[in-house]
Motif scaffolding. Sequence first.
Motif, PDB file in Angstrom:
ATOM      1  N   VAL A 104       0.829  -1.201   0.000  1.00 10.65           N
ATOM      2  CA  VAL A 104       0.000   0.000   0.000  1.00 10.65           C
ATOM      3  C   VAL A 104       0.868   1.257   0.000  1.00 10.65           C
ATOM      4  O   VAL A 104       0.612   2.214  -0.734  1.00 10.65           O
ATOM      5  N   ALA A 105       1.909   1.244   0.825  1.00 11.08           N
ATOM      6  CA  ALA A 105       2.820   2.392   0.863  1.00 11.08           C
ATOM      7  C   ALA A 105       3.462   2.629  -0.494  1.00 11.08           C
ATOM      8  O   ALA A 105       3.573   3.776  -0.954  1.00 11.08           O
ATOM      9  N   ALA A 106       3.884   1.545  -1.161  1.00 15.30           N
ATOM     10  CA  ALA A 106       4.496   1.671  -2.486  1.00 15.30           C
ATOM     11  C   ALA A 106       3.502   2.228  -3.493  1.00 15.30           C
ATOM     12  O   ALA A 106       3.840   3.095  -4.319  1.00 15.30           O
TER      13      ALA A 106
ATOM     14  N   LEU B 238       1.169   9.319  -5.871  1.00 18.83           N
ATOM     15  CA  LEU B 238       1.464  10.711  -5.537  1.00 18.83           C
ATOM     16  C   LEU B 238       2.551  11.291  -6.437  1.00 18.83           C
ATOM     17  O   LEU B 238       2.416  12.414  -6.948  1.00 18.83           O
ATOM     18  N   VAL B 239       3.620  10.529  -6.637  1.00 22.57           N
ATOM     19  CA  VAL B 239       4.703  10.995  -7.504  1.00 22.57           C
ATOM     20  C   VAL B 239       4.210  11.126  -8.944  1.00 22.57           C
ATOM     21  O   VAL B 239       4.501  12.113  -9.635  1.00 22.57           O
TER      22      VAL B 239
ATOM     23  N   LEU C 159       6.798   2.780 -21.074  1.00 23.96           N
ATOM     24  CA  LEU C 159       7.565   1.614 -20.630  1.00 23.96           C
ATOM     25  C   LEU C 159       8.288   1.891 -19.315  1.00 23.96           C
ATOM     26  O   LEU C 159       8.421   1.001 -18.463  1.00 23.96           O
ATOM     27  N   GLY C 160       8.740   3.134 -19.140  1.00 24.34           N
ATOM     28  CA  GLY C 160       9.387   3.504 -17.882  1.00 24.34           C
ATOM     29  C   GLY C 160       8.423   3.426 -16.714  1.00 24.34           C
ATOM     30  O   GLY C 160       8.752   2.871 -15.651  1.00 24.34           O
ATOM     31  N   TYR C 161       7.231   3.987 -16.883  1.00 24.63           N
ATOM     32  CA  TYR C 161       6.213   3.912 -15.835  1.00 24.63           C
ATOM     33  C   TYR C 161       5.905   2.461 -15.481  1.00 24.63           C
ATOM     34  O   TYR C 161       5.825   2.096 -14.297  1.00 24.63           O
TER      35      TYR C 161
ATOM     36  N   GLY D 103       0.516  11.707 -17.142  1.00 25.63           N
ATOM     37  CA  GLY D 103       1.765  12.455 -17.065  1.00 25.63           C
ATOM     38  C   GLY D 103       2.205  13.020 -18.401  1.00 25.63           C
ATOM     39  O   GLY D 103       2.625  14.177 -18.494  1.00 25.63           O
ATOM     40  N   ILE D 104       2.094  12.236 -19.459  1.00 19.07           N
ATOM     41  CA  ILE D 104       2.584  12.677 -20.763  1.00 19.07           C
ATOM     42  C   ILE D 104       1.702  13.784 -21.324  1.00 19.07           C
ATOM     43  O   ILE D 104       2.164  14.616 -22.116  1.00 19.07           O
ATOM     44  N   ALA D 105       0.425  13.837 -20.906  1.00 17.27           N
ATOM     45  CA  ALA D 105      -0.469  14.890 -21.385  1.00 17.27           C
ATOM     46  C   ALA D 105      -0.311  16.183 -20.600  1.00 17.27           C
ATOM     47  O   ALA D 105      -0.901  17.199 -20.947  1.00 17.27           O
ATOM     48  N   GLY D 106       0.490  16.159 -19.534  1.00 20.86           N
ATOM     49  CA  GLY D 106       0.753  17.378 -18.786  1.00 20.86           C
ATOM     50  C   GLY D 106      -0.011  17.518 -17.504  1.00 20.86           C
ATOM     51  O   GLY D 106      -0.093  18.618 -16.952  1.00 20.86           O
TER      52      GLY D 106
END
Length: 443
Positions: free
Chosen positions: A217-219, A225-226, A260-262, A283-286
């Motif tokens: 859950v913490a992960a 959040l990040v 792929l990174g995500y 994220g990629i859309a801003g």
Amino acid sequence: MSTETLGSLTLALLLLIAGATVFGQLAAMLRQPKVVGEIAAGILLGPSLLGLLAPDAMARIFGDGAQDPSTVVLGFLYHLGLLLLMFVSGSSARNILGKQDWRPAAWLLGVGTPLPFFLALAVAPLLPLADFMGAAGSEPAVILVFAIATAVTSIPVISKIFYDLGILHTRFAGLVLGVAVVEDIVLWGVLALATAIASATVAAGAGAVAETVAVHVAANVLYVLVAMTVMPPLLRRLGRARCNIVARHTPIAWIVVVVLGYVSVAAALDVTLAFAALLAGFGIAGGVKGTEQERFRIPLAAIENVSAAVFIPIYFAVVGFRLDFTKGFAPLMVITFLLGSSAAALLSTGLAARLAGFRRLDIVNLAVTRNARGGPGIVLASVAFDAGIINARFFTTLVVTAVLTSQTCGAWLDFVLRKGWPLLSGAGVEEPDKPSVSARHWG
């Protein structure tokens, strides 16, 4: 891989893509979501029909056993289609809640979403959960999936329905999609918790479940959040950096690298991969403001076109292929869950819409539309089934419910528009704006 195996795999892909495309178009002609036809194509090619008529032929074409190369490759393409479906979903839904809809959205999110979720949580312990449980043997995970399946709303399918009906630009569409985006992010977080509980139960035994789940859950919380706060502005800077030759010269490759990174980081942290792909699109859309959407409009359109034409239909066709109505179909379970979950969703949304100030037909339109489970309902079923949380019978139940509720939504909205009634009082039905690529193709 031998020539014979490669030939069988090529034929399998041909049948899945062609079948999903043809049946998807037939469904569209019948005013049904394309996903209905794509799943139907898989059902015809799977154990429910072809497996009954010619089991040896089905085994030769689609593989026989988990270690068969064809089975492995089709499994990879199935997961790739799922990741792309979630990525395009995350990248396409931005700036869809106008200021006039903040109050009704707050009511829909504060009452319409949690009420059916908590009703399902309350009812679930009274049910024979062993009839739903998969190989993981985790009752808490089954209860959470049951609650999510009751409350979830479809972004892809209702987007496609809105486009087909020419109402994608309206206030009604903006309100429903805006609420669905926030809702699905929260519910995917709950699904991550369910998969964490299931994996902890299998790996650690009952005594160590609490500790293992706390780590999971913490992960997941940290990852979300990040991904929602730090990564969008960071990706915006990286995408515009002069030293980033990938983004400058081949933006499609840059987007793929980001996805792929995500997913790779999510796999290392044991975060649900489909949820990671959704956040990658975000994220990629801003992020919330969607500042990068126009900049990446062409490469995103290219990825959406290929995904919608090939990989997403493969995913839905394989979903249908995995439905075995000869063994995994429980009519009483389907009817009970369909009626019970629909009643909870309809009444909860109706109450939220009434508190938000809507009346009569407005309430009915919102309730029926938000009851469409569509793509997320099917994705939920797939992820939970793959994680061993639910068994084949409940997997089939969730998929059938997703299809039927989506069909009902499309038919009702079409009826309302043909009658000339407004979707929201005072909103009207204007001429549609130019639709997005994702809206044109998703079903």
